[in-house]
Write a protein that holds these residues in place. Structure first.
Motif, PDB file in Angstrom:
ATOM      1  N   LEU A 168      -1.349   8.175  -6.250  1.00 12.56           N
ATOM      2  CA  LEU A 168      -0.633   8.046  -7.518  1.00 12.56           C
ATOM      3  C   LEU A 168       0.513   9.047  -7.638  1.00 12.56           C
ATOM      4  CD1 LEU A 168      -3.672   7.538  -9.923  1.00 12.56           C
ATOM      5  CD2 LEU A 168      -2.054   5.805  -9.137  1.00 12.56           C
ATOM      6  N   GLU A 169       0.555  10.009  -6.727  1.00 14.95           N
ATOM      7  CA  GLU A 169       1.635  10.984  -6.751  1.00 14.95           C
ATOM      8  C   GLU A 169       2.955  10.312  -6.394  1.00 14.95           C
ATOM      9  OE1 GLU A 169       0.727  14.171  -4.138  1.00 14.95           O
ATOM     10  OE2 GLU A 169      -1.036  14.851  -5.275  1.00 14.95           O
ATOM     11  N   ALA A 170       4.022  10.856  -6.874  1.00 15.03           N
ATOM     12  CA  ALA A 170       5.349  10.336  -6.536  1.00 15.03           C
ATOM     13  C   ALA A 170       5.609  10.529  -5.050  1.00 15.03           C
ATOM     14  CB  ALA A 170       6.413  11.067  -7.355  1.00 15.03           C
ATOM     15  N   PRO A 171       6.382   9.652  -4.439  1.00 17.23           N
ATOM     16  CA  PRO A 171       6.673   9.803  -3.008  1.00 17.23           C
ATOM     17  C   PRO A 171       7.447  11.088  -2.729  1.00 17.23           C
ATOM     18  CG  PRO A 171       8.092   8.148  -3.999  1.00 17.23           C
ATOM     19  CD  PRO A 171       7.059   8.494  -5.030  1.00 17.23           C
ATOM     20  N   LYS A 172       7.242  11.595  -1.511  1.00 18.65           N
ATOM     21  CA  LYS A 172       7.959  12.775  -1.054  1.00 18.65           C
ATOM     22  C   LYS A 172       8.825  12.370   0.136  1.00 18.65           C
ATOM     23  CE  LYS A 172       4.110  15.722  -2.524  1.00 18.65           C
ATOM     24  NZ  LYS A 172       3.075  16.700  -2.100  1.00 18.65           N
ATOM     25  N   PRO A 173       9.736  13.230   0.570  1.00 24.32           N
ATOM     26  CA  PRO A 173      10.631  12.845   1.667  1.00 24.32           C
ATOM     27  C   PRO A 173       9.915  12.351   2.916  1.00 24.32           C
ATOM     28  CG  PRO A 173      11.416  14.823   0.600  1.00 24.32           C
ATOM     29  CD  PRO A 173      10.083  14.529  -0.020  1.00 24.32           C
ATOM     30  N   ASP A 174       8.760  12.927   3.216  1.00 21.92           N
ATOM     31  CA  ASP A 174       8.041  12.504   4.411  1.00 21.92           C
ATOM     32  C   ASP A 174       6.765  11.730   4.080  1.00 21.92           C
ATOM     33  OD1 ASP A 174       6.760  14.629   3.251  1.00 21.92           O
ATOM     34  OD2 ASP A 174       6.169  15.580   5.154  1.00 21.92           O
ATOM     35  N   PRO A 176       6.147   8.337   2.037  1.00 26.90           N
ATOM     36  CA  PRO A 176       6.399   7.160   1.197  1.00 26.90           C
ATOM     37  C   PRO A 176       5.081   6.597   0.650  1.00 26.90           C
ATOM     38  CG  PRO A 176       6.607   6.618   3.519  1.00 26.90           C
ATOM     39  CD  PRO A 176       6.432   8.097   3.455  1.00 26.90           C
ATOM     40  N   ARG A 177       5.178   5.795  -0.382  1.00 26.26           N
ATOM     41  CA  ARG A 177       3.991   5.192  -1.000  1.00 26.26           C
ATOM     42  C   ARG A 177       4.066   3.664  -0.914  1.00 26.26           C
ATOM     43  NH1 ARG A 177       1.716  10.004  -0.707  1.00 26.26           N
ATOM     44  NH2 ARG A 177       2.529  11.516  -2.221  1.00 26.26           N
ATOM     45  N   LEU A 178       2.889   3.056  -0.987  1.00 23.47           N
ATOM     46  CA  LEU A 178       2.791   1.606  -1.123  1.00 23.47           C
ATOM     47  C   LEU A 178       2.488   1.301  -2.586  1.00 23.47           C
ATOM     48  CD1 LEU A 178       0.701   0.543   2.025  1.00 23.47           C
ATOM     49  CD2 LEU A 178       3.164   0.265   1.656  1.00 23.47           C
ATOM     50  N   ARG A 179       3.270   0.412  -3.168  1.00 23.78           N
ATOM     51  CA  ARG A 179       3.079   0.078  -4.573  1.00 23.78           C
ATOM     52  C   ARG A 179       2.795  -1.422  -4.724  1.00 23.78           C
ATOM     53  NH1 ARG A 179       1.551   4.513  -5.131  1.00 23.78           N
ATOM     54  NH2 ARG A 179       2.780   6.252  -5.991  1.00 23.78           N
ATOM     55  N   LEU A 180       1.666  -1.712  -5.357  1.00 21.61           N
ATOM     56  CA  LEU A 180       1.254  -3.090  -5.584  1.00 21.61           C
ATOM     57  C   LEU A 180       1.822  -3.636  -6.890  1.00 21.61           C
ATOM     58  CD1 LEU A 180      -2.462  -2.646  -4.488  1.00 21.61           C
ATOM     59  CD2 LEU A 180      -0.611  -3.703  -3.182  1.00 21.61           C
ATOM     60  N   MET A 181       2.353  -2.778  -7.706  1.00 23.01           N
ATOM     61  CA  MET A 181       3.024  -3.170  -8.940  1.00 23.01           C
ATOM     62  C   MET A 181       3.938  -2.029  -9.356  1.00 23.01           C
ATOM     63  SD  MET A 181      -0.060  -2.678 -11.743  1.00 23.01           S
ATOM     64  CE  MET A 181       1.059  -2.843 -13.134  1.00 23.01           C
ATOM     65  N   GLU A 182       4.827  -2.313 -10.279  1.00 24.94           N
ATOM     66  CA  GLU A 182       5.768  -1.284 -10.726  1.00 24.94           C
ATOM     67  C   GLU A 182       5.039  -0.208 -11.522  1.00 24.94           C
ATOM     68  OE1 GLU A 182       9.902  -0.949 -13.358  1.00 24.94           O
ATOM     69  OE2 GLU A 182       8.983  -2.910 -12.913  1.00 24.94           O
ATOM     70  N   ASP A 183       5.434   1.023 -11.290  1.00 24.70           N
ATOM     71  CA  ASP A 183       4.829   2.150 -11.994  1.00 24.70           C
ATOM     72  C   ASP A 183       5.393   2.215 -13.417  1.00 24.70           C
ATOM     73  OD1 ASP A 183       3.711   4.449 -12.911  1.00 24.70           O
ATOM     74  OD2 ASP A 183       4.527   5.761 -11.353  1.00 24.70           O
ATOM     75  N   ASP A 184       4.601   1.714 -14.354  1.00 21.22           N
ATOM     76  CA  ASP A 184       5.020   1.754 -15.752  1.00 21.22           C
ATOM     77  C   ASP A 184       4.293   2.845 -16.527  1.00 21.22           C
ATOM     78  OD1 ASP A 184       2.470   0.759 -15.777  1.00 21.22           O
ATOM     79  OD2 ASP A 184       2.963  -1.102 -16.840  1.00 21.22           O
ATOM     80  N   GLY A 185       3.552   3.689 -15.764  1.00 21.85           N
ATOM     81  CA  GLY A 185       2.817   4.771 -16.398  1.00 21.85           C
ATOM     82  C   GLY A 185       1.553   4.326 -17.094  1.00 21.85           C
ATOM     83  N   PHE A 189      -1.671   0.250 -13.687  1.00 26.14           N
ATOM     84  CA  PHE A 189      -1.055   0.764 -12.460  1.00 26.14           C
ATOM     85  C   PHE A 189      -1.980   1.771 -11.791  1.00 26.14           C
ATOM     86  CE2 PHE A 189       1.221   4.225 -10.383  1.00 26.14           C
ATOM     87  CZ  PHE A 189       1.947   3.538  -9.420  1.00 26.14           C
ATOM     88  N   ARG A 190      -2.488   2.710 -12.551  1.00 28.48           N
ATOM     89  CA  ARG A 190      -3.374   3.732 -11.982  1.00 28.48           C
ATOM     90  C   ARG A 190      -4.660   3.105 -11.452  1.00 28.48           C
ATOM     91  NH1 ARG A 190      -1.152   6.509 -16.410  1.00 28.48           N
ATOM     92  NH2 ARG A 190      -2.888   5.907 -17.782  1.00 28.48           N
ATOM     93  N   SER A 191      -5.215   2.163 -12.177  1.00 28.43           N
ATOM     94  CA  SER A 191      -6.465   1.529 -11.762  1.00 28.43           C
ATOM     95  C   SER A 191      -6.297   0.748 -10.464  1.00 28.43           C
ATOM     96  CB  SER A 191      -6.955   0.596 -12.877  1.00 28.43           C
ATOM     97  OG  SER A 191      -8.128  -0.085 -12.486  1.00 28.43           O
ATOM     98  N   VAL A 192      -5.215  -0.026 -10.388  1.00 30.16           N
ATOM     99  CA  VAL A 192      -4.966  -0.844  -9.198  1.00 30.16           C
ATOM    100  C   VAL A 192      -4.847   0.024  -7.949  1.00 30.16           C
ATOM    101  CG1 VAL A 192      -3.202  -2.253  -8.050  1.00 30.16           C
ATOM    102  CG2 VAL A 192      -3.962  -2.842 -10.357  1.00 30.16           C
ATOM    103  N   HIS A 193      -4.117   1.116  -8.032  1.00 19.34           N
ATOM    104  CA  HIS A 193      -3.886   1.930  -6.844  1.00 19.34           C
ATOM    105  C   HIS A 193      -5.081   2.820  -6.510  1.00 19.34           C
ATOM    106  CE1 HIS A 193       0.132   0.448  -7.736  1.00 19.34           C
ATOM    107  NE2 HIS A 193       0.355   0.601  -6.444  1.00 19.34           N
ATOM    108  N   ARG A 194      -5.799   3.284  -7.510  1.00 22.42           N
ATOM    109  CA  ARG A 194      -7.048   3.998  -7.218  1.00 22.42           C
ATOM    110  C   ARG A 194      -8.043   3.045  -6.544  1.00 22.42           C
ATOM    111  NH1 ARG A 194      -6.735   6.407 -12.480  1.00 22.42           N
ATOM    112  NH2 ARG A 194      -8.289   4.883 -13.184  1.00 22.42           N
ATOM    113  N   GLY A 195      -8.098   1.815  -7.045  1.00 19.08           N
ATOM    114  CA  GLY A 195      -9.011   0.837  -6.468  1.00 19.08           C
ATOM    115  C   GLY A 195      -8.646   0.483  -5.041  1.00 19.08           C
TER     116      GLY A 195
END
Length: 247
Positions: A168-174, A176-185, A189-195
């Motif tokens: 759930l942390e923001a991506p860093k230069p080295d 990157p993250r995989l996002r299954l939906m847009e981060d709307d806060g 969003f948090r549940s989907v990515h924790r799951g």
């Protein structure tokens, strides 16, 4: 589709003995087929795929010792007759039991998973291969490799890879993250990515690791191997569909 294809092939390969020409008596055991050879060859291509699924060991279990002398399609005919009976019996049993529930099809799984799994069988077919644990391990490796390729990371793999990819942390230069939906806060969003992170961890900790490290484990039943492959197929679909977000 299977019973009809088998029945059509049996019609084409029906055997008969050609009559002798007038005034000539021949002594031969060779039999001819009712259908044109070109039609038989085309039908056999499809029927062989059905046989490989219904009777995985038909090429060795159905005797073909007399094929060359009698007719080249005898082995195929006997195997098709067995498969036809098995398919019709399966339809009848389902009808009598009222069991019309959907079935798990390995061929409908994500290509990363299915292509890796069936490669473990020399014939290219999963059923009857006898290498179910190895097939699941191969599929797990393929999903891991594709995830690494997608986010461009080779320094981590498997559990750690997905923990960081779905973090759930923001991506860093080295990182990157995989996002299954847009981060709307939001909570979703948090549940989907924790799951997704927990699911991936479970796949590799509870399925991949025991299959690849425990030599003393008995071979998996086919249905259980398919269930495990289905888990990796779901993970593969998430990774495939995810958007890569960079810093």
């Amino acid at each position: 589709m299977g019973p009809q294809r088998a029945a059509h092939f049996l019609d084409l390969t029906a055997l008969y003995r050609k009559p002798d020409p007038p005034g000539i008596v021949t002594f031969t055991s060779r039999l001819s087929n009712r259908g044109p050879e070109a039609d038989i060859v085309a039908s056999a291509h499809v029927v062989e795929q059905i046989l490989d699924r219904v009777l995985p060991r038909w090429r060795t279990e159905v005797d073909d010792s007399e094929n060359a002398e009698v007719n080249r399609w005898i082995q195929h005919r006997e195997a098709a007759q067995r498969a036809d009976a098995a398919l019709l019996r399966d339809v009848e049993v389902r009808s009598r039991l009222g069991d019309d529930a959907p079935q798990l099809s390995a061929g409908s799984m994500h290509p990363w998973v299915w292509d890796g799994a069936r490669a473990l069988s020399g014939s290219g077919h999963f059923r009857g291969s006898g290498h179910f644990r190895e097939a699941v391990t191969a599929a797990a490796r393929k999903v891991n490799a594709e995830a690494q390729n997608k986010i461009g990371r080779r320094d981590v793999g498997e559990t750690k890879l997905f923990q960081r990819a779905f973090s759930l942390e923001a991506p860093k230069p080295d990182q990157p993250r995989l996002r299954l939906m847009e981060d709307d806060g939001g909570d979703t969003f948090r549940s989907v990515h924790r799951g997704a992170m927990a699911f991936a961890e479970g796949c590799y900790a509870a399925i991949r690791n025991p299959n690849s490290h425990e030599d003393g484990l008995p071979e998996l039943p086919e249905h259980e191997a398919l269930e495990q492959l289905a888990a990796f197929s779901l993970l593969a679909r998430w990774v495939h569909a995810a958007t890569v977000v960079t810093a």
